[in-house]
Design a protein around this motif. Structure first.
Motif, PDB file in Angstrom:
ATOM      1  N   UNK A  81      76.223  24.920  85.169  1.00  5.97           N
ATOM      2  CA  UNK A  81      77.340  25.749  84.593  1.00  5.97           C
ATOM      3  C   UNK A  81      76.172  26.366  83.853  1.00  5.97           C
ATOM      4  N   UNK A  82      76.613  27.583  83.705  1.00 11.94           N
ATOM      5  CA  UNK A  82      76.035  29.254  82.913  1.00 11.94           C
ATOM      6  C   UNK A  82      76.829  29.103  81.592  1.00 11.94           C
ATOM      7  N   UNK A  83      76.533  29.141  81.125  1.00 10.41           N
ATOM      8  CA  UNK A  83      77.736  29.274  80.024  1.00 10.41           C
ATOM      9  C   UNK A  83      77.076  30.960  79.365  1.00 10.41           C
ATOM     10  N   UNK A  84      78.052  31.396  78.195  1.00 16.27           N
ATOM     11  CA  UNK A  84      78.136  32.910  77.616  1.00 16.27           C
ATOM     12  C   UNK A  84      76.478  33.256  77.171  1.00 16.27           C
ATOM     13  N   UNK A  85      76.031  32.335  76.601  1.00 17.11           N
ATOM     14  CA  UNK A  85      74.874  32.863  76.016  1.00 17.11           C
ATOM     15  C   UNK A  85      73.195  32.734  77.391  1.00 17.11           C
ATOM     16  N   UNK A  86      74.136  32.669  78.682  1.00 14.23           N
ATOM     17  CA  UNK A  86      72.996  32.606  79.503  1.00 14.23           C
ATOM     18  C   UNK A  86      71.867  31.666  79.479  1.00 14.23           C
ATOM     19  N   UNK A  87      72.603  30.496  78.989  1.00 14.14           N
ATOM     20  CA  UNK A  87      71.433  29.286  78.932  1.00 14.14           C
ATOM     21  C   UNK A  87      72.042  28.172  80.291  1.00 14.14           C
ATOM     22  N   UNK A  88      71.334  27.799  80.901  1.00 11.63           N
ATOM     23  CA  UNK A  88      71.759  26.930  82.326  1.00 11.63           C
ATOM     24  C   UNK A  88      71.955  25.949  82.120  1.00 11.63           C
ATOM     25  N   UNK A 111      60.393  31.617  92.763  1.00  7.84           N
ATOM     26  CA  UNK A 111      59.216  31.645  91.442  1.00  7.84           C
ATOM     27  C   UNK A 111      59.784  31.780  89.970  1.00  7.84           C
ATOM     28  N   UNK A 112      61.317  31.539  89.482  1.00  3.45           N
ATOM     29  CA  UNK A 112      61.549  31.707  88.515  1.00  3.45           C
ATOM     30  C   UNK A 112      61.684  30.764  87.733  1.00  3.45           C
ATOM     31  N   UNK A 113      60.829  31.357  86.601  1.00  3.16           N
ATOM     32  CA  UNK A 113      60.511  30.040  85.101  1.00  3.16           C
ATOM     33  C   UNK A 113      61.292  30.116  83.925  1.00  3.16           C
ATOM     34  N   UNK A 135      66.267  27.338  79.561  1.00  2.00           N
ATOM     35  CA  UNK A 135      65.925  28.991  78.799  1.00  2.00           C
ATOM     36  C   UNK A 135      65.343  29.998  79.525  1.00  2.00           C
ATOM     37  N   UNK A 136      65.889  30.897  79.897  1.00  2.07           N
ATOM     38  CA  UNK A 136      65.337  31.994  80.894  1.00  2.07           C
ATOM     39  C   UNK A 136      64.229  33.302  80.462  1.00  2.07           C
ATOM     40  N   UNK A 137      64.787  33.570  78.860  1.00  5.05           N
ATOM     41  CA  UNK A 137      64.639  34.050  77.876  1.00  5.05           C
ATOM     42  C   UNK A 137      65.845  35.008  78.189  1.00  5.05           C
ATOM     43  N   UNK A 138      65.560  36.011  76.274  1.00  2.00           N
ATOM     44  CA  UNK A 138      66.979  37.262  76.663  1.00  2.00           C
ATOM     45  C   UNK A 138      67.231  38.186  77.810  1.00  2.00           C
ATOM     46  N   UNK A 139      68.275  38.238  78.665  1.00  2.00           N
ATOM     47  CA  UNK A 139      68.130  39.630  79.528  1.00  2.00           C
ATOM     48  C   UNK A 139      67.177  39.002  80.597  1.00  2.00           C
ATOM     49  N   UNK A 140      66.839  37.726  81.147  1.00  2.80           N
ATOM     50  CA  UNK A 140      66.246  37.611  82.230  1.00  2.80           C
ATOM     51  C   UNK A 140      67.176  36.678  83.003  1.00  2.80           C
ATOM     52  N   UNK A 141      68.357  36.367  82.682  1.00  4.68           N
ATOM     53  CA  UNK A 141      68.776  35.263  83.944  1.00  4.68           C
ATOM     54  C   UNK A 141      69.589  35.920  85.046  1.00  4.68           C
ATOM     55  N   UNK A 142      68.562  35.491  86.095  1.00  6.33           N
ATOM     56  CA  UNK A 142      68.312  35.845  87.376  1.00  6.33           C
ATOM     57  C   UNK A 142      69.835  35.684  88.109  1.00  6.33           C
ATOM     58  N   UNK A 143      70.165  36.816  89.062  1.00  2.87           N
ATOM     59  CA  UNK A 143      71.316  36.418  89.739  1.00  2.87           C
ATOM     60  C   UNK A 143      71.740  35.600  90.828  1.00  2.87           C
ATOM     61  N   UNK A 144      70.165  35.326  91.164  1.00  3.52           N
ATOM     62  CA  UNK A 144      69.780  33.947  92.083  1.00  3.52           C
ATOM     63  C   UNK A 144      70.245  32.974  91.732  1.00  3.52           C
ATOM     64  N   UNK A 145      70.588  32.368  90.656  1.00  2.00           N
ATOM     65  CA  UNK A 145      71.202  31.953  89.562  1.00  2.00           C
ATOM     66  C   UNK A 145      72.522  31.251  89.858  1.00  2.00           C
TER      67      UNK A 145
END
Length: 339
Positions: A81-88, A111-113, A135-145
């Motif tokens: 799951x992906x939480x509200x803070x954007x952590x997967x 290639x998402x890192x 942790x994908x970094x601030x604001x970088x969570x990809x919609x494909x995940x």
């Protein structure tokens, strides 16, 4: 003296190509296509099973029908799951040494890192395995995940003198050795059937299916034996650089006596260094293969490795070359089961 048929040992280039392909359990397509291409060039008769394993066969009028098996897949990290803070938050598909993985780079499709985080359970939650997150970094969570997306370690392959390091070597070493066996000449002493199986990290179900489908008379499984240089109670201390390991016994597996004797005799005859071991686990699909049909005589050749379950595994090039030589020499003479 090396066998005339085994001069093309599994090179670091081949292992690099295999290791750097991403193949989490059930998502082995990228690696499978590489393996298929290699086998079409050397074996001709190649097919893919319903579970995604790769089978290849070459007939011989001598010896027995020998299955050589290794698994394609590597440890995967499945997004739960992906939480509200954007952590997967992640669920591992395979055995992971979580404490040694914090901060590792992981890679998802396209290639998402991300960086792997390890969160210990608070004491008030009681004992349990650490939790993993990406942790994908601030604001970088990809919609494909999304839930079910699967990543792997993103460790590059490197050669450090005689030591080979990278991700997924616990499976890829066996695949490299099996592909090497596929390069045997048409005069091979036994009918050779190869199974590069899927789902090895999650129970070796595909190895069992391969043994049912291919109906071997004997089997050799290939892989890496984890070692940290220490001897666990009841187990044998094995050392990288001292030759491949012939595994005699693990918790749910006992190697077939005549195949073990054949391996040892082959090594002694060719003056090849080898180790004999008893271990807690057999990391290959040997137990599943052995228990299929009416029972398949099975033995295991392993290469000692470090860092299994972490992003940075290592094996020694010497052990890889000697394991290749041992496998070739075993297969080039007709195997004769006891009557």
């Amino acid at each position: 003296m090396p066998s005339s048929q085994s001069k093309r040992v599994p090179t670091s280039d081949r292992l690099r190509r295999l290791a750097e392909a991403d193949a989490p359990p059930g998502r082995e397509g990228t690696l499978r296509r590489l393996v298929e291409k290699d086998l079409h060039a050397s074996m001709g008769k190649v097919r893919v099973s319903p579970l995604g394993s790769v089978y290849a066969e070459r007939q011989s009028g001598r010896g027995v029908r020998v299955l050589v098996s290794a698994h394609l897949d590597e440890v995967g990290f499945v997004i739960s799951h992906i939480d509200r803070q954007g952590f997967a938050w992640l669920h591992p598909a395979g055995e992971v040494n979580a404490e040694a993985c914090s901060g590792a780079a992981i890679r998802f499709p396209d290639g998402l890192q991300a960086t792997l985080g390890v969160v210990s359970r608070p004491a008030w939650h009681g004992e349990g395995p650490p939790r993993l997150l990406a942790d994908f970094g601030a604001g970088s969570l990809d919609h494909r995940l999304r839930t079910g997306s699967m990543g792997v370690f993103a460790t590059p392959f490197e050669v450090d003198g005689k030591t080979l390091r990278g991700k997924a070597l616990d499976g890829r070493v066996g695949v490299a050795l099996a592909l090497h066996a596929a390069g045997l000449s048409q005069r091979a002493g036994n009918t050779l059937v190869l199974a590069m199986t899927a789902l090895g990290q999650v129970g070796h179900r595909a190895a069992r299916a391969a043994a049912f489908d291919l109906e071997p008379e004997a089997a050799i499984t290939l892989g890496v034996l984890p070692t940290d240089g220490k001897r666990s109670p009841g187990c044998t201390a094995v050392r990288p650089g001292k030759g491949p390991v012939i595994l005699i016994r693990s918790r749910v597996f006992v190697a077939d006596a005549w195949l073990v004797e054949a391996l040892m005799h082959t090594a002694v005859r060719a003056r090849l260094a080898y180790q004999v071991a008893v271990a807690e686990e057999n990391p290959t699909g040997a137990a599943a293969i052995q228990a299929t049909q009416e029972g398949v005589p099975t033995a295991t050749i392993l290469v000692a490795g470090t860092g299994v379950g972490t992003p940075r595994q290592s094996v020694e090039s010497h052990d890889l070359a000697v394991a290749a030589e041992l496998l070739v020499r075993l297969l080039e003479r007709p195997l004769m089961p006891p009557k």
